[in-house]
Design an enzyme around this catalytic site. Sequence first.
Site, short mmCIF file in Angstrom:
data_model
loop_
_atom_site.label_atom_id
_atom_site.label_comp_id
_atom_site.label_asym_id
_atom_site.label_seq_id
_atom_site.Cartn_x
_atom_site.Cartn_y
_atom_site.Cartn_z
N ASN A 141 2.86 5.49 11.44
CA ASN A 141 1.17 5.35 11.53
C ASN A 141 0.54 5.63 9.90
O ASN A 141 -0.19 6.39 10.21
CB ASN A 141 -0.04 5.52 12.57
N SER A 191 3.47 -4.45 11.14
CA SER A 191 2.21 -5.07 13.03
C SER A 191 2.81 -5.13 14.06
O SER A 191 3.91 -6.61 13.94
CB SER A 191 1.39 -5.97 11.97
N TYR A 205 8.83 -6.61 15.84
CA TYR A 205 8.59 -5.85 15.18
C TYR A 205 9.72 -4.36 15.29
O TYR A 205 10.15 -4.00 14.49
CB TYR A 205 6.89 -5.31 14.92
N PHE A 210 0.67 -1.46 0.24
CA PHE A 210 0.44 -0.18 0.27
C PHE A 210 0.98 1.27 -0.16
O PHE A 210 0.45 1.98 -0.81
CB PHE A 210 -0.76 -0.10 1.29
N ARG A 255 -2.65 8.31 18.01
CA ARG A 255 -0.96 8.30 16.72
C ARG A 255 -1.15 9.25 16.13
O ARG A 255 -1.75 10.23 15.44
CB ARG A 255 -1.85 7.35 16.76
N ASP A 274 8.44 -7.35 -5.45
CA ASP A 274 7.75 -8.00 -4.00
C ASP A 274 7.61 -9.42 -3.96
O ASP A 274 7.74 -9.93 -5.22
CB ASP A 274 6.29 -6.71 -4.37
N ASP A 326 2.00 -2.71 22.39
CA ASP A 326 1.41 -1.80 22.04
C ASP A 326 2.30 0.11 22.84
O ASP A 326 2.19 0.44 24.04
CB ASP A 326 -0.51 -1.97 22.78
N ASP A 379 11.89 -12.16 -3.19
CA ASP A 379 11.68 -12.28 -2.17
C ASP A 379 13.23 -11.62 -1.39
O ASP A 379 13.60 -11.72 -2.05
CB ASP A 379 11.89 -13.52 -1.44
N ILE A 380 13.03 -10.89 -1.34
CA ILE A 380 14.09 -9.46 -0.23
C ILE A 380 14.99 -11.08 1.07
O ILE A 380 16.20 -10.88 1.02
CB ILE A 380 13.82 -8.58 0.50
C1 UD2 Z 1 3.01 0.01 14.38
C2 UD2 Z 1 3.99 1.45 14.56
C3 UD2 Z 1 3.23 2.53 12.72
C4 UD2 Z 1 3.94 1.20 11.79
C5 UD2 Z 1 3.41 -0.47 12.81
C6 UD2 Z 1 3.01 -1.14 11.36
C7 UD2 Z 1 3.80 2.98 16.64
C8 UD2 Z 1 3.34 4.27 17.22
N1 UD2 Z 1 3.51 2.57 15.14
O1 UD2 Z 1 1.61 0.92 14.76
O2 UD2 Z 1 4.59 3.32 12.45
O3 UD2 Z 1 4.96 0.89 11.78
O4 UD2 Z 1 3.44 -0.06 13.44
O5 UD2 Z 1 2.19 -2.49 11.39
O6 UD2 Z 1 4.25 1.48 17.37
N2 UD2 Z 1 -6.09 -1.07 17.73
C9 UD2 Z 1 -7.35 -1.28 17.83
N3 UD2 Z 1 -8.05 -2.07 16.82
C10 UD2 Z 1 -7.72 -2.90 15.76
C11 UD2 Z 1 -6.35 -2.78 15.43
C12 UD2 Z 1 -5.65 -2.14 16.32
O7 UD2 Z 1 -7.58 -0.33 18.66
O8 UD2 Z 1 -8.65 -3.69 15.67
C13 UD2 Z 1 -5.08 -0.14 18.06
C14 UD2 Z 1 -3.77 -1.09 18.40
O9 UD2 Z 1 -4.20 -1.30 19.82
C15 UD2 Z 1 -3.11 0.76 18.81
C16 UD2 Z 1 -3.77 1.36 17.63
O10 UD2 Z 1 -4.90 0.50 17.08
O11 UD2 Z 1 -3.25 0.52 20.13
C17 UD2 Z 1 -2.73 1.27 16.33
O12 UD2 Z 1 -2.35 -0.24 16.51
P1 UD2 Z 1 -2.08 -0.23 14.29
O13 UD2 Z 1 -1.65 -1.86 14.18
O14 UD2 Z 1 -2.51 0.67 13.12
O15 UD2 Z 1 -0.63 0.66 14.19
P2 UD2 Z 1 -0.11 0.47 15.34
O16 UD2 Z 1 0.22 1.61 16.38
O17 UD2 Z 1 0.57 -0.61 15.71
#
Ligand code: UD2
Length: 318
Positions: free
Chosen positions: A173, A81, A144, A12, A212, A33, A275, A56-57
């Site tokens: 994000n 993730s 990650y 994306f 975020r 990719d 998180d 594949d890298i």
């Molecule tokens: C992290 C990194 C981001 C990027 C990403 C790749 C941080 C702050 N950000 O994103 O830069 O590298 O990883 O994957 O570390 N959530 C819900 N409900 C859902 C799904 C998610 O509440 O159904 C919450 C989750 O618990 C988190 C927020 O939404 O608090 C964002 O989650 P995410 O998976 O979109 O991204 P994040 O912050 O782990």
Amino acid sequence: MSKIVVTGGAGFIGSALVRALLEDGAQQVEVIDNLLTGRESNLEEVRGKVKWHRADICQYDQIAPVIAGADKVFHLAAIPSVPRSIHDPIPSHEVNINGSFNVFRAAHEGKAGRVVYAASSSAYGDTEVLPKVETMQTNPKSPYAAQKLMGEYYASVFHSCFGLETVSLRFFNVYGPRQDPSSPYSGVLSLFNKCLIERKVPTIFGDGEQSRDFTFVEDVAGLCLKASKAGPNALGKVYNAGNGGRFTLNMIWDLLQKIEGVSLPANYGPPRAGDVKHSQADTEAARRDLGHDPKFSIEEGLRRTLAWYKASEAVAAR
Ligand code: UD2
């Protein structure tokens, strides 16, 4: 003609970068990719203008000939993730660390011009102070985050030890059109959009007060381009690729309901392991050294994203 390679170019963010490169006049864009999380359909309207390598890298021999001689390499291929890396850490370790090493090695041995590396804001972990500045101590909270941080170290070391030009960008994000909502590991805004369109209630992990710096994909693609052209003082360094704002999940879900004119109060579940609580980028260094100039407010970005999901029927088809 200068060759430009985008790893993860069917993803994306990668596909937005490919479109930005073509708009910028790039003549020879090559995409690597393996379609693990990317999709060929993300490149549909530019398919005839790019050279496609299903590779594949993790397989050095597959990618080295493509990267050799490239003027610029944008390394975006990764297994993203936080929760995925906790549930199943081996695949993301192999791709995000070993695969990234292969990309840097191929760029060095193949005498590539510059590598722009997609790092992650997760490297900061929970900091006491916001916004997060590049000079802060890193504190990864998940496999990650540690993996993406290791990629930054390799970018820096390939510059200092081997003279490879590198710039790392900590993506904050990223959201926007084409973000795949089909997995429980998908980015939260893709999941929110899917719920909104299907009139379903999303689950928010924790109290929804985590925040975020949601950054629109076109702003990130634009910054990648700028990093690839930046002056020598940016080399070997790390920059935040964020918008500079900060929104809680509760605020975002409220805003989306308002935009759509519906009322769908969210479910709340337990907080997610690994998180980060709050995230916000200090954008000063990226503005100063790279010319970063994010254009999209959260309202505008969300409107465009929702419009795309509706128009593409991507959600309904999945
Ligand atoms: C992290 C990194 C981001 C990027 C990403 C790749 C941080 C702050 N950000 O994103 O830069 O590298 O990883 O994957 O570390 N959530 C819900 N409900 C859902 C799904 C998610 O509440 O159904 C919450 C989750 O618990 C988190 C927020 O939404 O608090 C964002 O989650 P995410 O998976 O979109 O991204 P994040 O912050 O782990």
